[in-house]
Write a protein that holds these residues in place. Sequence first.
Motif, mmCIF file in Angstrom:
data_model
loop_
_atom_site.group_PDB
_atom_site.id
_atom_site.type_symbol
_atom_site.label_atom_id
_atom_site.label_comp_id
_atom_site.label_asym_id
_atom_site.label_seq_id
_atom_site.Cartn_x
_atom_site.Cartn_y
_atom_site.Cartn_z
ATOM 1 N N ASN A 498 4.839 -0.022 2.992
ATOM 2 C CA ASN A 498 3.840 -1.069 2.748
ATOM 3 C C ASN A 498 4.482 -2.435 3.003
ATOM 4 O O ASN A 498 5.294 -2.904 2.205
ATOM 5 C CB ASN A 498 3.365 -0.946 1.295
ATOM 6 N N THR A 500 3.480 -5.394 2.828
ATOM 7 C CA THR A 500 3.190 -6.527 1.947
ATOM 8 C C THR A 500 4.116 -6.554 0.724
ATOM 9 O O THR A 500 4.237 -7.585 0.073
ATOM 10 C CB THR A 500 1.724 -6.489 1.461
ATOM 11 N N THR A 501 4.778 -5.445 0.425
ATOM 12 C CA THR A 501 5.652 -5.426 -0.750
ATOM 13 C C THR A 501 6.947 -6.206 -0.521
ATOM 14 O O THR A 501 7.545 -6.711 -1.452
ATOM 15 C CB THR A 501 6.046 -3.983 -1.143
HETATM 16 C C1 LIG Z 1 0.615 -2.751 -0.599
HETATM 17 O O1 LIG Z 1 1.169 -3.560 -1.606
HETATM 18 C C2 LIG Z 1 0.245 -4.526 -2.110
HETATM 19 C C3 LIG Z 1 0.960 -5.445 -3.067
HETATM 20 O O2 LIG Z 1 2.171 -4.959 -3.492
HETATM 21 C C4 LIG Z 1 -0.919 -3.805 -2.766
HETATM 22 O O3 LIG Z 1 -1.847 -4.740 -3.245
HETATM 23 C C5 LIG Z 1 -1.582 -2.912 -1.729
HETATM 24 O O4 LIG Z 1 -2.599 -2.146 -2.323
HETATM 25 C C6 LIG Z 1 -0.568 -1.968 -1.094
HETATM 26 N N1 LIG Z 1 -1.201 -1.272 0.013
HETATM 27 C C7 LIG Z 1 -1.129 0.037 0.151
HETATM 28 C C8 LIG Z 1 -1.816 0.609 1.326
HETATM 29 O O5 LIG Z 1 -0.529 0.734 -0.646
#
Ligand SMILES: *[C@@H]1O[C@H](CO)[C@@H](O)[C@H](O)[C@H]1NC(C)=O
Length: 635
Positions: A498, A500-501
């Motif tokens: 992921n 965005t993490t």
């Molecule tokens: C990825 O990480 C973000 C924030 O940490 C979260 O909001 C999001 O749901 C995650 N996406 C997936 C596909 O797991």
Amino acid sequence: MNRILLATLFSVVWAERTPRLKFVIQETNRFHFEKPENYMTVYHKQGTDVLFVGGQAVIYMLTFTDKGVRDTKIPVVTNQNAKEACIAKSTWGKLECDNFITVIEEVNDTFVVCGTNVGIPKCWFLNNTVLSEVPKDARMAPASDISPPFPSHRSISLSAEGSLYSALSAVDQQKGSIRRVSGAGRLLKTENKWLLNPQFAGAAVIPASHKYKEEIYFIFSEINKTASVDDEPYRARIARVCLTDEGGVKNILPDSWTTFLKARVMCGSGNTPQQYNNIKQAYILTAQEKRTGIMYGLFSNAWEKTVVCAYSIEDIDQAFSTSKLKGYNSPLTGHRPGTCTMNTTAPPNTKILEVIRDHPEIEDVIRPIGGAPLDLPTEDHFTHIVMDTALAVNGEHYSVVYLGTEQGKVLKVLHTLDEAFIISQFSLFHNEGPVLSMAIDSQKGHLYVGTSTEIQRVPLADCSRYGDSCRECILSRDPYCGWDPAKKKCLAIPAGYNITTGALSQSLDQSNASICGDVKAMKSRTTVPKDVIVDSKGPVLLPCPIRSYHATYRWEKDNFSKRYPCTVSGTSCVLAPSPDLPLKEGVFRCMAEEDGFKQEVVSYRLVYNGSPLPASFASTLSLSVLLAAATLWLL
Ligand SMILES: *[C@@H]1O[C@H](CO)[C@@H](O)[C@H](O)[C@H]1NC(C)=O
Ligand SMILES: *[C@@H]1O[C@H](CO)[C@@H](O)[C@H](O)[C@H]1NC(C)=O
Ligand SMILES: *[C@@H]1O[C@H](CO)[C@@H](O)[C@H](O)[C@H]1NC(C)=O
Ligand SMILES: *[C@@H]1O[C@H](CO)[C@@H](O)[C@H](O)[C@H]1NC(C)=O
Ligand SMILES: *[C@@H]1O[C@H](CO)[C@@H](O)[C@H](O)[C@H]1NC(C)=O
Ligand SMILES: *[C@@H]1O[C@H](CO)[C@@H](O)[C@H](O)[C@H]1NC(C)=O
Ligand SMILES: *[C@@H]1O[C@H](CO)[C@@H](O)[C@H](O)[C@H]1NC(C)=O
């Protein structure tokens, strides 16, 4: 000893573009052939652990596991009399008088295997490990259209949508051809005049949003045998045909492609005469269902220098769909030659078929991305190329190119828009024969590499090799690996990571480890000096292991009061005294500096034999280790 050399080598600086790291890989995941296989054909299905290797009268089915390689040998023998007759009459090619496997392809869940069969090619079906004759009613061209008669003649085979395609290079009286050799569709071929002594280098299916628009690209060199001495006889080419092609009509192109087009491929800087025209190997990677992707070609010039050029599949597609046809000046109205059509029962009208027959080449030439070959300043002679793309932590895809060399090594190269960065060079084999085959499995993350004596599998992501510091991990610029600050480890980017993490860090577009913190604030590592007792008259050469070939190495004595030269010997940078700088007792530290950060690698306390020993001298380093390094270096 060369004093001038030593005097100038106070520190060793490598070009920033040579391999940054050099590894010797000694995995158990290797298979040794009982006898050398000088010609081989490999087949690997993505997502499996099995590699099929076609050799001399045998197919090896190799199953790779973490513990080793299981092998099953399937003999594909030939008539002994034919073999003896061939050896008796052959003047040059005695070594080719056998059944060399040239084709292993899976067509509709059936394995098709073909071999040279001592000059009279033959095909078989392979079910598990059982070979059987091709049934009489199978829709299949004669084996001589599928396999070359001798293994030194290059051929390419490709399976797509239940059909088998072959490309045979020209040899002697044989003109060379591109054919559909089995499947439900019509069996087709190229017209002889479309190809000029082709030598094939690769082929791939090019996907499209609609199935009927799918094409196959064939990559090859053409040779003009009557070219004058001053002219370049080679031309690199790319040709394409549609999968749906059903041939022409009775009087015109009855058994030939009606969608064939070819183009010239350039590899060199702009229009300079410094061009590489002989394409030896090509590898194409495309998206699943879109016509986007990249083609890498391995080229050589008349002096056999090898270079790599990259091409955009969109550029090639654009040229084929818009360029003027060479020698054809009338406007192209209606059906454009080379267009794949859905309705294959209705071939284009005879007028268009004539245009297709007489004008197989487009005018546009295909030029490399960046207008020049990749900047790879190594002396290596490349023999093979494969590539993969890796999804980086910034959500972008990065190209990683693997180059096999004449000395049995593999270079791993990160290719970004701006540059080619040689991440590492690995030495895989016990002997230094050329890399003869490579196969890549992006799904499972494996690279298979073969020489005439061995086959090995290595992981694409091998992040633990980069060490256990943030800087080493980031400076590796390996797109498969990222630094995990929580676990303090260099880890492979997991599938489905992921982005965005931000859990993992990389710096791929440039070598910049600032992400690991401010250099000035970082504590430099110090080492405890190893004690070395030496004879004052004997040679003393202290070794310092080289980690990064992009770092600067130097020796410093007694808290940096004096600098000593550092000379490379194998994978060490050796402190070598000179008459101007004789060795004195004291502490010598080897310092490595990269990306603005200086770090101590190793240190020694040198004491002459007969000097009083300090109490701390509990253990002393074996002198033979140092002498071994010294001998190596003195040779
Ligand atoms: C990825 O990480 C973000 C924030 O940490 C979260 O909001 C999001 O749901 C995650 N996406 C997936 C596909 O797991
Ligand atoms: C392959 O062999 C198995 C038995 O080993 C048989 O059941 C199967 O039908 C065979 N497949 C083909 C395509 O001949
Ligand atoms: C593959 O399957 C298709 C349709 O199922 C058939 O038409 C074709 O002949 C098969 N090809 C081979 C080589 O058996
Ligand atoms: C081969 O080279 C010769 C000499 O340069 C030239 O006359 C001839 O047209 C070339 N043949 C082809 C097919 O390009
Ligand atoms: C395909 O071509 C045939 C023969 O020319 C014609 O009868 C038919 O209508 C065409 N089909 C389509 C979908 O264009
Ligand atoms: C390295 O990256 C940092 C932040 O990502 C940036 O501020 C710095 O200018 C970069 N250094 C170089 C030499 O480009
Ligand atoms: C080097 O520095 C250390 C500590 O800073 C000191 O103990 C030692 O005496 C110094 N050695 C020399 C040769 O200056």
